[in-house]
Design a protein around this motif. Structure first.
Motif, PDB file in Angstrom:
ATOM      1  N   GLY A  12      47.955 101.988  -2.488  1.00 14.92           N
ATOM      2  CA  GLY A  12      48.964 101.016  -2.935  1.00 14.92           C
ATOM      3  C   GLY A  12      48.642 100.493  -4.322  1.00 14.92           C
ATOM      4  O   GLY A  12      48.734  99.292  -4.596  1.00 14.92           O
ATOM      5  N   ASN A  14      50.091 100.992  -7.242  1.00 16.82           N
ATOM      6  CA  ASN A  14      51.141 100.958  -8.267  1.00 16.82           C
ATOM      7  C   ASN A  14      51.709  99.577  -8.545  1.00 16.82           C
ATOM      8  O   ASN A  14      52.468  99.408  -9.492  1.00 16.82           O
ATOM      9  CB  ASN A  14      52.294 101.891  -7.870  1.00 16.82           C
ATOM     10  CG  ASN A  14      52.856 101.551  -6.522  1.00 16.82           C
ATOM     11  OD1 ASN A  14      52.118 101.544  -5.541  1.00 16.82           O
ATOM     12  ND2 ASN A  14      54.131 101.243  -6.443  1.00 16.82           N
ATOM     13  N   ARG A  15      51.347  98.583  -7.721  1.00 25.30           N
ATOM     14  CA  ARG A  15      51.864  97.236  -8.008  1.00 25.30           C
ATOM     15  C   ARG A  15      51.036  96.197  -7.259  1.00 25.30           C
ATOM     16  O   ARG A  15      50.184  96.545  -6.429  1.00 25.30           O
ATOM     17  CB  ARG A  15      53.351  97.103  -7.657  1.00 25.30           C
ATOM     18  CG  ARG A  15      53.702  97.359  -6.209  1.00 25.30           C
ATOM     19  CD  ARG A  15      55.225  97.383  -6.037  1.00 25.30           C
ATOM     20  NE  ARG A  15      55.629  97.851  -4.715  1.00 25.30           N
ATOM     21  CZ  ARG A  15      56.006  97.043  -3.719  1.00 25.30           C
ATOM     22  NH1 ARG A  15      56.027  95.737  -3.890  1.00 25.30           N
ATOM     23  NH2 ARG A  15      56.370  97.558  -2.550  1.00 25.30           N
ATOM     24  N   ILE A  17      48.543  93.495  -5.805  1.00 24.45           N
ATOM     25  CA  ILE A  17      47.080  93.340  -5.765  1.00 24.45           C
ATOM     26  C   ILE A  17      46.385  94.682  -6.004  1.00 24.45           C
ATOM     27  O   ILE A  17      45.352  94.744  -6.675  1.00 24.45           O
ATOM     28  CB  ILE A  17      46.660  92.718  -4.408  1.00 24.45           C
ATOM     29  CG1 ILE A  17      47.265  91.311  -4.272  1.00 24.45           C
ATOM     30  CG2 ILE A  17      45.134  92.641  -4.291  1.00 24.45           C
ATOM     31  CD1 ILE A  17      47.181  90.736  -2.856  1.00 24.45           C
ATOM     32  N   ARG A  37      52.456 106.094  -3.426  1.00 22.72           N
ATOM     33  CA  ARG A  37      53.335 107.014  -2.672  1.00 22.72           C
ATOM     34  C   ARG A  37      54.483 107.523  -3.537  1.00 22.72           C
ATOM     35  O   ARG A  37      55.032 108.573  -3.259  1.00 22.72           O
ATOM     36  CB  ARG A  37      53.828 106.393  -1.374  1.00 22.72           C
ATOM     37  CG  ARG A  37      54.645 105.146  -1.484  1.00 22.72           C
ATOM     38  CD  ARG A  37      55.080 104.693  -0.095  1.00 22.72           C
ATOM     39  NE  ARG A  37      55.595 103.337  -0.128  1.00 22.72           N
ATOM     40  CZ  ARG A  37      56.138 102.726   0.898  1.00 22.72           C
ATOM     41  NH1 ARG A  37      56.219 103.335   2.065  1.00 22.72           N
ATOM     42  NH2 ARG A  37      56.577 101.498   0.791  1.00 22.72           N
ATOM     43  N   ASP A  62      50.767 108.757   0.558  1.00 17.44           N
ATOM     44  CA  ASP A  62      51.398 107.835   1.512  1.00 17.44           C
ATOM     45  C   ASP A  62      50.415 107.723   2.675  1.00 17.44           C
ATOM     46  O   ASP A  62      50.033 108.753   3.270  1.00 17.44           O
ATOM     47  CB  ASP A  62      52.739 108.434   1.966  1.00 17.44           C
ATOM     48  CG  ASP A  62      53.497 107.525   2.929  1.00 17.44           C
ATOM     49  OD1 ASP A  62      52.851 106.845   3.756  1.00 17.44           O
ATOM     50  OD2 ASP A  62      54.733 107.512   2.868  1.00 17.44           O
ATOM     51  N   VAL A  63      49.996 106.503   3.008  1.00 19.81           N
ATOM     52  CA  VAL A  63      48.930 106.345   4.011  1.00 19.81           C
ATOM     53  C   VAL A  63      49.372 106.722   5.421  1.00 19.81           C
ATOM     54  O   VAL A  63      48.544 106.799   6.324  1.00 19.81           O
ATOM     55  CB  VAL A  63      48.325 104.920   4.001  1.00 19.81           C
ATOM     56  CG1 VAL A  63      47.664 104.613   2.677  1.00 19.81           C
ATOM     57  CG2 VAL A  63      49.356 103.860   4.386  1.00 19.81           C
ATOM     58  N   ASN A  89      44.204  99.000   0.600  1.00 20.38           N
ATOM     59  CA  ASN A  89      45.036  97.875   0.158  1.00 20.38           C
ATOM     60  C   ASN A  89      46.501  98.003   0.586  1.00 20.38           C
ATOM     61  O   ASN A  89      47.172  96.999   0.781  1.00 20.38           O
ATOM     62  CB  ASN A  89      44.953  97.786  -1.373  1.00 20.38           C
ATOM     63  CG  ASN A  89      46.047  96.908  -1.945  1.00 20.38           C
ATOM     64  OD1 ASN A  89      45.962  95.678  -1.890  1.00 20.38           O
ATOM     65  ND2 ASN A  89      47.095  97.523  -2.490  1.00 20.38           N
ATOM     66  N   VAL A 143      41.892  95.432   3.076  1.00 19.22           N
ATOM     67  CA  VAL A 143      42.604  94.235   2.620  1.00 19.22           C
ATOM     68  C   VAL A 143      43.411  93.698   3.801  1.00 19.22           C
ATOM     69  O   VAL A 143      44.439  94.254   4.188  1.00 19.22           O
ATOM     70  CB  VAL A 143      43.486  94.530   1.403  1.00 19.22           C
ATOM     71  CG1 VAL A 143      44.164  93.241   0.944  1.00 19.22           C
ATOM     72  CG2 VAL A 143      42.638  95.121   0.268  1.00 19.22           C
ATOM     73  N   SER A 144      42.871  92.635   4.379  1.00 15.80           N
ATOM     74  CA  SER A 144      43.451  92.027   5.566  1.00 15.80           C
ATOM     75  C   SER A 144      44.207  90.765   5.152  1.00 15.80           C
ATOM     76  O   SER A 144      44.696  90.665   4.019  1.00 15.80           O
ATOM     77  CB  SER A 144      42.326  91.737   6.567  1.00 15.80           C
ATOM     78  OG  SER A 144      42.862  91.239   7.770  1.00 15.80           O
ATOM     79  N   TYR A 160      53.215  91.760  11.656  1.00 13.13           N
ATOM     80  CA  TYR A 160      52.219  91.710  10.566  1.00 13.13           C
ATOM     81  C   TYR A 160      50.893  91.157  11.083  1.00 13.13           C
ATOM     82  O   TYR A 160      49.827  91.719  10.809  1.00 13.13           O
ATOM     83  CB  TYR A 160      52.770  90.853   9.429  1.00 13.13           C
ATOM     84  CG  TYR A 160      51.892  90.793   8.197  1.00 13.13           C
ATOM     85  CD1 TYR A 160      51.857  91.865   7.305  1.00 13.13           C
ATOM     86  CD2 TYR A 160      51.116  89.677   7.920  1.00 13.13           C
ATOM     87  CE1 TYR A 160      51.067  91.811   6.167  1.00 13.13           C
ATOM     88  CE2 TYR A 160      50.328  89.620   6.783  1.00 13.13           C
ATOM     89  CZ  TYR A 160      50.297  90.684   5.909  1.00 13.13           C
ATOM     90  OH  TYR A 160      49.514  90.630   4.776  1.00 13.13           O
ATOM     91  N   LYS A 164      47.167  93.126  11.206  1.00 14.63           N
ATOM     92  CA  LYS A 164      45.984  92.682  10.457  1.00 14.63           C
ATOM     93  C   LYS A 164      44.839  92.305  11.407  1.00 14.63           C
ATOM     94  O   LYS A 164      43.667  92.541  11.083  1.00 14.63           O
ATOM     95  CB  LYS A 164      46.340  91.511   9.538  1.00 14.63           C
ATOM     96  CG  LYS A 164      47.298  91.894   8.397  1.00 14.63           C
ATOM     97  CD  LYS A 164      46.706  92.940   7.441  1.00 14.63           C
ATOM     98  CE  LYS A 164      47.574  93.146   6.204  1.00 14.63           C
ATOM     99  NZ  LYS A 164      47.033  94.177   5.290  1.00 14.63           N
ATOM    100  N   GLY A 195      44.133  85.586  -0.064  1.00 13.46           N
ATOM    101  CA  GLY A 195      44.863  84.332  -0.222  1.00 13.46           C
ATOM    102  C   GLY A 195      46.352  84.630  -0.384  1.00 13.46           C
ATOM    103  O   GLY A 195      46.785  85.780  -0.199  1.00 13.46           O
ATOM    104  N   VAL A 197      49.305  85.282  -2.595  1.00 16.53           N
ATOM    105  CA  VAL A 197      49.312  85.816  -3.959  1.00 16.53           C
ATOM    106  C   VAL A 197      50.742  86.151  -4.407  1.00 16.53           C
ATOM    107  O   VAL A 197      51.526  86.719  -3.631  1.00 16.53           O
ATOM    108  CB  VAL A 197      48.433  87.088  -4.035  1.00 16.53           C
ATOM    109  CG1 VAL A 197      48.361  87.600  -5.474  1.00 16.53           C
ATOM    110  CG2 VAL A 197      47.033  86.804  -3.497  1.00 16.53           C
ATOM    111  N   THR A 199      53.165  88.292  -5.493  1.00 16.96           N
ATOM    112  CA  THR A 199      53.454  89.732  -5.567  1.00 16.96           C
ATOM    113  C   THR A 199      54.804  89.943  -4.900  1.00 16.96           C
ATOM    114  O   THR A 199      55.416  88.986  -4.410  1.00 16.96           O
ATOM    115  CB  THR A 199      52.404  90.552  -4.788  1.00 16.96           C
ATOM    116  OG1 THR A 199      52.494  90.173  -3.408  1.00 16.96           O
ATOM    117  CG2 THR A 199      50.987  90.337  -5.297  1.00 16.96           C
TER     118      THR A 199
END
Ligand SMILES: NC(=O)c1ccc[n+]([C@@H]2O[C@H](COP(=O)([O-])OP(=O)(O)OC[C@H]3O[C@@H](n4cnc5c(N)ncnc54)[C@H](OP(=O)(O)O)[C@@H]3O)[C@@H](O)[C@H]2O)c1
Length: 241
Positions: A12, A14-15, A17, A37, A62-63, A89, A143-144, A160, A164, A195, A197, A199
């Motif tokens: 991830g 490309n944008r 975090i 991706r 792509d994950v 991430n 990244v949780s 979500y 996580k 935290g 963020v 985005t």
């Protein structure tokens, strides 16, 4: 690239975090495999960083696709390149995009499975694929989110949160597993909450910029201070699961 250049893999990239993690690690002199991706969008975003001389290699990934993970491994093997940090991430927050609410009583299980497939199983696919490429002392950073903390669950965003919390479980299990691989490669697996963020996911009302959001993740990936494995961190301090 010099022989002692370290290699990071960031999903991830490309944008948000992920892009900032890529920028910070490359700024420290690391080579970064920036996994995106959408290869065209990734190329456009990463070019200005590459033009500054940062060692960033764009990879299409792509994950949710095991084939993409395997293609990345093949590329690393072709270059005889070990990985010193894997940053899982890539993530999505789909709960409030489906019906405009984040009400667990309205949750579509299919959407929960999609969330799980990206946020949790994406990290699993990456760790499984890259484990043979991890260098001695390598780091895995998942990244949780504080929204996955059992210690402070609220009543919304169930898909979500579950994804996580499960990512945190994956962190503990892989920390135990990778501590015991033959040869004792001292691989450290930790989870981080960035935290809230600003985005695409966090929105513009969030109280942190991407630099603050990436800080603990980059620290877990690169600092010599990291001697523990199987922890959950925010602001460079352990937090409750
Ligand atoms: N922002 C916050 O406040 C916050 C708080 C806690 C935790 N986090 C976590 O931080 C991480 C990054 O979030 P962000 O705020 O930077 O989100 P973002 O701006 O929405 O970026 C998400 C990134 O994940 C990528 N991605 C999504 N699905 C993917 C897939 N199947 N395969 C590969 N990449 C995929 C996106 O790629 P596309 O551009 O192709 O969609 C994008 O690069 C996530 O794991 C998130 O859960 C964020």
């Amino acid at each position: 690239m010099t022989d002692n250049t370290k290699m990071a893999v960031v999903t991830g990239a490309n944008r948000g975090i992920g892009l900032e993690i890529t920028r910070q690690l490359a700024g420290k002199g690391w080579q970064v495999a920036a996994c995106c991706r959408d290869i065209n969008q990734g190329a456009a975003v990463l070019k200005p960083l590459q033009d500054q001389g940062l060692q960033i290699e764009l990879r299409k990934l792509d994950v949710t696709r095991s084939g993409d993970c395997q293609a990345l491994v093949k590329w690393l093997q072709t270059g005889e390149q070990q990985v010193h940090a894997l940053i899982n991430n890539a993530g999505v927050l789909l709960d409030n995009q489906v019906d405009g609410s984040a009400d667990p009583l309205q949750l579509d299980p299919t959407m929960a499975m999609e969330t799980f497939n990206i946020n949790t199983l994406g990290a699993l696919r990456m760790i499984q694929a890259l484990a043979p490429q991890l260098a001695e002392g390598a780091r895995v950073v998942n990244v949780s989110s504080g929204m996955g903390q059992l210690a402070s669950m609220g009543d919304g965003y169930l898909a979500y949160r579950m994804s996580k919390t499960a990512l945190n479980a994956l962190t503990k299990v892989m920390a135990a597993k990778l501590a015991n691989i033959p040869g004792g490669a001292k691989i450290r697996v930790n989870a981080a909450c960035p935290g809230w963020v600003r985005t695409g996911m966090g929105g513009q009302n969030a109280d942190r910029n991407v630099s603050q959001g990436a800080d603990t993740i980059v620290w877990l990936a690169s600092s010599d201070d990291i001697t523990t494995s199987g922890g959950f961190y925010r602001d460079r301090k352990p937090i409750d699961w």
